[in-house]
Motif scaffolding. Structure first.
Motif, PDB file in Angstrom:
ATOM      1  N   HIS A  62       0.856  -1.254   0.099  1.00  0.00           N
ATOM      2  CA  HIS A  62      -0.037   0.230  -0.002  1.00  0.00           C
ATOM      3  C   HIS A  62       0.959   1.360   0.165  1.00  0.00           C
ATOM      4  CE1 HIS A  62      -2.876  -2.912   1.184  1.00  0.00           C
ATOM      5  NE2 HIS A  62      -3.990  -2.074   1.135  1.00  0.00           N
ATOM      6  N   ASP A  63       0.226   2.542  -0.411  1.00  0.00           N
ATOM      7  CA  ASP A  63       0.789   3.753  -0.428  1.00  0.00           C
ATOM      8  C   ASP A  63       1.056   4.492   0.917  1.00  0.00           C
ATOM      9  OD1 ASP A  63       1.701   3.589  -3.465  1.00  0.00           O
ATOM     10  OD2 ASP A  63      -0.471   3.375  -3.539  1.00  0.00           O
ATOM     11  N   ALA A  64      -0.204   4.432   1.604  1.00  0.00           N
ATOM     12  CA  ALA A  64      -0.526   4.909   3.025  1.00  0.00           C
ATOM     13  C   ALA A  64      -1.344   4.265   3.855  1.00  0.00           C
ATOM     14  CB  ALA A  64      -0.774   6.500   2.667  1.00  0.00           C
ATOM     15  N   VAL A  65      -1.069   4.581   5.173  1.00  0.00           N
ATOM     16  CA  VAL A  65      -2.100   4.101   6.056  1.00  0.00           C
ATOM     17  C   VAL A  65      -3.139   5.483   6.827  1.00  0.00           C
ATOM     18  CG1 VAL A  65      -2.228   3.035   8.449  1.00  0.00           C
ATOM     19  CG2 VAL A  65      -0.695   2.224   6.864  1.00  0.00           C
ATOM     20  N   ILE A  66      -4.054   5.184   6.631  1.00  0.00           N
ATOM     21  CA  ILE A  66      -5.062   6.386   7.004  1.00  0.00           C
ATOM     22  C   ILE A  66      -5.700   5.903   8.430  1.00  0.00           C
ATOM     23  CG2 ILE A  66      -7.033   7.775   6.377  1.00  0.00           C
ATOM     24  CD1 ILE A  66      -4.677   7.941   4.419  1.00  0.00           C
ATOM     25  N   SER A  67      -5.851   6.861   9.515  1.00  0.00           N
ATOM     26  CA  SER A  67      -6.658   6.368  10.498  1.00  0.00           C
ATOM     27  C   SER A  67      -7.669   7.523  10.826  1.00  0.00           C
ATOM     28  CB  SER A  67      -5.568   6.491  11.744  1.00  0.00           C
ATOM     29  OG  SER A  67      -6.397   6.400  12.855  1.00  0.00           O
ATOM     30  N   THR A  68      -8.617   7.041  10.832  1.00  0.00           N
ATOM     31  CA  THR A  68      -9.882   8.022  11.279  1.00  0.00           C
ATOM     32  C   THR A  68     -10.673   7.263  12.406  1.00  0.00           C
ATOM     33  OG1 THR A  68     -11.552   6.444   9.860  1.00  0.00           O
ATOM     34  CG2 THR A  68     -10.447   8.512   8.788  1.00  0.00           C
ATOM     35  N   LEU A  69      -9.754   6.877  13.282  1.00  0.00           N
ATOM     36  CA  LEU A  69     -10.227   6.299  14.752  1.00  0.00           C
ATOM     37  C   LEU A  69     -10.704   7.501  15.449  1.00  0.00           C
ATOM     38  CD1 LEU A  69      -7.712   3.565  14.990  1.00  0.00           C
ATOM     39  CD2 LEU A  69     -10.056   3.226  14.358  1.00  0.00           C
ATOM     40  N   GLY A  70     -11.601   7.005  16.269  1.00  0.00           N
ATOM     41  CA  GLY A  70     -12.171   8.022  17.540  1.00  0.00           C
ATOM     42  C   GLY A  70     -11.626   7.389  18.555  1.00  0.00           C
ATOM     43  N   ASN A  71     -11.571   8.149  19.830  1.00  0.00           N
ATOM     44  CA  ASN A  71     -11.531   7.590  21.216  1.00  0.00           C
ATOM     45  C   ASN A  71     -12.360   6.681  21.697  1.00  0.00           C
ATOM     46  OD1 ASN A  71     -10.170  10.318  20.924  1.00  0.00           O
ATOM     47  ND2 ASN A  71      -8.826   9.293  22.384  1.00  0.00           N
ATOM     48  N   ALA A  72     -12.121   5.576  21.985  1.00  0.00           N
ATOM     49  CA  ALA A  72     -13.094   4.498  22.541  1.00  0.00           C
ATOM     50  C   ALA A  72     -13.210   4.557  24.015  1.00  0.00           C
ATOM     51  CB  ALA A  72     -12.914   2.983  22.004  1.00  0.00           C
ATOM     52  N   SER A  73     -14.340   4.467  24.587  1.00  0.00           N
ATOM     53  CA  SER A  73     -14.523   4.737  26.004  1.00  0.00           C
ATOM     54  C   SER A  73     -13.782   3.576  26.766  1.00  0.00           C
ATOM     55  CB  SER A  73     -15.871   4.999  26.414  1.00  0.00           C
ATOM     56  OG  SER A  73     -16.710   4.055  25.825  1.00  0.00           O
ATOM     57  N   GLU A  74     -14.023   2.345  25.987  1.00  0.00           N
ATOM     58  CA  GLU A  74     -13.812   1.144  26.677  1.00  0.00           C
ATOM     59  C   GLU A  74     -12.056   0.866  26.459  1.00  0.00           C
ATOM     60  OE1 GLU A  74     -14.792  -0.058  22.337  1.00  0.00           O
ATOM     61  OE2 GLU A  74     -15.225   1.457  24.189  1.00  0.00           O
ATOM     62  N   ALA A  75     -11.414   1.684  25.662  1.00  0.00           N
ATOM     63  CA  ALA A  75     -10.047   1.685  25.460  1.00  0.00           C
ATOM     64  C   ALA A  75      -9.388   2.934  25.536  1.00  0.00           C
ATOM     65  CB  ALA A  75      -9.667   1.103  24.007  1.00  0.00           C
ATOM     66  N   PRO A  76      -9.044   3.651  26.688  1.00  0.00           N
ATOM     67  CA  PRO A  76      -8.471   4.966  26.812  1.00  0.00           C
ATOM     68  C   PRO A  76      -7.250   5.434  26.120  1.00  0.00           C
ATOM     69  CG  PRO A  76      -8.401   3.731  28.943  1.00  0.00           C
ATOM     70  CD  PRO A  76      -9.205   2.836  27.936  1.00  0.00           C
TER      71      PRO A  76
END
Length: 208
Positions: A62-76
């Motif tokens: 792949h050419d790039a990794v993209i993260s659109t993750l938000g903070n999960a309450s169960e995983a601070p």
């Protein structure tokens, strides 16, 4: 281009996946569950976004990794753990381009917020933003070609324009700028395709 997307099933991730595919790019979605709902045009791989070996295997070619993750309450510490895994994965896969969504009010942008926003970030959002700050510290110390996007409160509006300003060039804002998820995704895709804003933090906000 080929993108590995972390958070592809989220409300912002869905926009990125669609935009990328509509423009003829290839997308691989790394999801927790194999039965997750993802655009059928995308390749789907199940695994943990905090596992460097999983990310490295998925990112191969792949050419790039993209993260659109938000903070999960169960995983601070989700964002910090994910960024740590991405950094480690790059040494295996060779994919060192990484773009991630954070939030306006994090880190050095906090002094540029209004008094009210400063108070909210320092109290109600403190834990979540501490996770983002820690993640960005890891990025800055890494060899990755990273881009961090700072949107304001996210909305589902469409067909809105937006501005993208490097954090260092931004003056203090009197209000908390809102940002459409479509625009968040558009900025990520443009930056990846144009190989722009490398090792920069950029504030993205809707304009009239």
């Amino acid at each position: 281009m080929k993108f590995l997307v972390l958070g592809a099933t989220g409300r912002t991730g869905v926009h990125f996946v669609k935009k990328a595919l509509d423009q003829g790019h290839q997308v691989t979605a790394l999801v927790r569950r194999a039965d997750a709902k993802v655009d059928p045009r995308a390749q789907v791989i199940s695994g943990a976004v905090t596992d460097a070996a999983v990310i490295a295997a998925a990112a191969e070619g792949h050419d790039a990794v993209i993260s659109t993750l938000g903070n999960a309450s169960e995983a601070p510490t989700l964002i910090t753990d994910t960024v740590r895994a991405v950094i480690a994965s790059a040494k295996i896969s060779g994919v060192d381009r990484f773009l991630i969504v954070s939030a306006f009010g994090v880190g050095d942008s906090l002094p540029k917020t209004s008094f009210l926003v400063h108070a909210i970030v320092s109290s109600m959002l403190r834990k979540k933003y501490e996770d983002k700050v820690a993640a960005e510290a890891l990025l800055k110390a890494s060899d990755l070609k990273w881009t961090v996007e700072y949107p304001g409160p996210l909305s589902n509006r469409s067909n809105t324009r937006y501005s993208a300003t490097v954090l260092e060039d931004l003056k203090k804002l009197s209000l908390f700028p809102s940002t459409a998820r479509e625009n968040v995704a558009d900025f990520l895709l443009r930056s990846a395709v144009e190989d722009a804003h490398i090792r920069q933090i950029v504030v993205v906000a809707d304009t009239k």
